[in-house]
Design an enzyme around this catalytic site. Structure first.
Site, mmCIF file in Angstrom:
data_model
loop_
_atom_site.group_PDB
_atom_site.id
_atom_site.type_symbol
_atom_site.label_atom_id
_atom_site.label_comp_id
_atom_site.label_asym_id
_atom_site.label_seq_id
_atom_site.Cartn_x
_atom_site.Cartn_y
_atom_site.Cartn_z
ATOM 1 N NE ARG A 107 -3.999 0.708 2.028
ATOM 2 C CZ ARG A 107 -4.991 0.712 2.509
ATOM 3 N NH1 ARG A 107 -5.155 1.644 3.576
ATOM 4 N NH2 ARG A 107 -6.369 0.054 1.949
ATOM 5 C CG HIS A 134 -8.567 0.238 -2.602
ATOM 6 N ND1 HIS A 134 -7.932 -0.826 -2.285
ATOM 7 C CD2 HIS A 134 -9.050 0.796 -1.484
ATOM 8 C CE1 HIS A 134 -8.210 -1.379 -1.073
ATOM 9 N NE2 HIS A 134 -8.943 -0.230 -0.532
ATOM 10 C CD GLN A 137 -13.264 -1.612 -0.227
ATOM 11 O OE1 GLN A 137 -12.532 -1.417 0.652
ATOM 12 N NE2 GLN A 137 -14.354 -1.976 0.014
ATOM 13 C CG ASP A 222 -13.761 6.513 -0.428
ATOM 14 O OD1 ASP A 222 -13.608 6.261 0.986
ATOM 15 O OD2 ASP A 222 -12.595 6.354 -1.058
ATOM 16 C CB CYS A 261 -14.147 1.285 0.698
ATOM 17 S SG CYS A 261 -13.341 3.027 0.898
ATOM 18 N NE ARG A 289 -10.902 -4.897 0.852
ATOM 19 C CZ ARG A 289 -10.041 -3.926 1.305
ATOM 20 N NH1 ARG A 289 -10.307 -2.986 1.967
ATOM 21 N NH2 ARG A 289 -8.613 -4.013 0.939
HETATM 22 N N1 CP Z 1 -11.491 0.278 2.714
HETATM 23 C C1 CP Z 1 -9.903 -0.126 3.061
HETATM 24 O O1 CP Z 1 -9.016 -0.094 2.465
HETATM 25 O O2 CP Z 1 -9.591 0.227 4.574
HETATM 26 P P1 CP Z 1 -8.296 0.477 5.223
HETATM 27 O O3 CP Z 1 -7.727 1.428 4.930
HETATM 28 O O4 CP Z 1 -8.901 0.229 6.836
HETATM 29 O O5 CP Z 1 -7.527 -0.831 4.823
HETATM 30 N N1 NVA Z 2 -9.906 6.883 -0.849
HETATM 31 C C1 NVA Z 2 -9.358 6.357 0.139
HETATM 32 C C2 NVA Z 2 -9.704 5.119 0.541
HETATM 33 C C3 NVA Z 2 -9.357 4.603 1.893
HETATM 34 C C4 NVA Z 2 -9.545 3.054 2.078
HETATM 35 C C5 NVA Z 2 -8.118 6.613 0.633
HETATM 36 O O1 NVA Z 2 -7.444 6.764 -0.260
HETATM 37 O O2 NVA Z 2 -7.702 7.212 1.576
#
Ligand code: CP
Ligand code: NVA
Length: 305
Positions: A107, A134, A137, A222, A261, A289
């Site tokens: 990530r 993502h 997700q 989101d 999400c 997930r």
């Molecule tokens: N939705 C999601 O990816 O959550 P986290 O940031 O907690 O991993």
């Molecule tokens: N759009 C958000 C998603 C988090 C899971 C971010 O990138 O922070």
């Protein structure tokens, strides 16, 4: 070598295989203790390394439990505590880790880093979120939608708010799985033309929240401020007309469901009445997930799809 950097890496058949596997494994182990290994232990002896350059709750824990339930183990690292955090290259990190572990999930911010990791790794690399996309997700989201009784072809998804990484993957999914995404985002925060193009004609942007939800089976939003972005009051103000409220949900199909999400900000992108209300599927979505990550891992190891 199967990397999962975006949904198109798996294609429609790969995504369909993931959904079938996730639903099947979830049903098979219903009621089991979370730490019990699936009977076939398909990833016995395999190790997944996870690298986090950004915060995570769901992705971190669901991938950790996913590899355990498949019979393998994990190593979880924050990039800041690795040499990566003080300048060792992504390429060198990829080469070194490939000698220790069987798969890498990362990530990070810049999508190019995930691509660089994949270019230099000798093991599958999974995108656990970048500023660009993502995909993990969206596998869980599609699982949740199918589980709620919807077929993907013909489905209409409304997206409200920020034109972000999660929307880009939802649009990509629409193009692959032949459903429609209608997004309403304020000026200056709309998805890029490239993101819309991922929808292969099934994704579009409209001017108002009302237009986006009309006829929608699923309403999705989101956070308005993604990780790494400044908390700008001007952005929050621009987003306000796109907040998901009971009145907006009333403009979708009567049986429309709500997805997010998470993490959520009640009173910003969605009101508590919607996210905690009867149309919301956020808890099964979050649980999925785990089941989706298992199917992504199995696809990466060539065991499904
Ligand atoms: N939705 C999601 O990816 O959550 P986290 O940031 O907690 O991993
Ligand atoms: N759009 C958000 C998603 C988090 C899971 C971010 O990138 O922070």
């Amino acid at each position: 070598m199967r990397h999962f950097l975006n949904l198109s890496d798996a294609g429609p058949d790969g995504v369909a295989a993931m959904l079938a596997d996730a639903l099947d494994r979830k049903a098979t182990r219903a009621g089991w203790p979370k730490g019990r290994v699936d009977a076939d232990a398909p990833l016995s002896g395999r190790v997944l390394a996870m690298i986090f350059e950004k915060n995570s709750t769901r992705t971190r824990v669901s991938f950790d439990m996913a590899i355990r339930q498949l019979g393998g183990t994990s190593i979880v690292m924050d990039a800041g505590s690795m040499q990566l955090g003080r300048g060792e290259s992504v390429a060198d990190t990829a080469r070194v880790l490939s000698g220790y572990v069987d798969a890498i999930m990362i990530r990070t911010d810049d999508h190019a880093k995930v691509a660089e990791m994949a270019d230099h790794a000798g093991v599958p690399v999974i995108n656990g979120l970048t500023d660009h996309s993502h995909p993990c997700q969206i596998v869980a989201d599609l699982q949740t939608i199918v589980e709620a009784g919807h077929a993907l072809p013909g489905l209409r998804v409304a997206w409200l708010g920020d034109g972000n990484n999660v929307l880009a993957s939802m649009m990509e999914a629409a193009g692959l799985m032949r459903f429609d995404v209608v997004a309403a985002c304020p000026q200056g925060f709309q998805p890029s033309d490239a993101a819309v193009a991922l929808g292969r004609g099934r994704a579009r942007v409209v001017g108002t929240a009302r237009e986006a939800v009309e006829g929608a089976d699923v309403v999705v939003t989101d956070t308005w401020i993604s990780m790494g972005q400044d908390h700008a009051e001007t952005k929050l103000a621009a987003m306000m007309p796109f907040q998901v409220t009971p009145a907006l949900m009333a403009g979708a199909k009567p049986d429309a469901r709500f997805l997010h999400c998470l993490p959520a900000h009640r009173g910003e992108e969605v009101t508590a009445a919607v996210i905690d209300g009867p149309q919301s599927l956020i808890w099964p979505e979050a649980e999925n997930r785990l089941h989706a990550q298992k199917s992504i891992l199995l696809w990466c190891f060539g065991l499904i799809g």
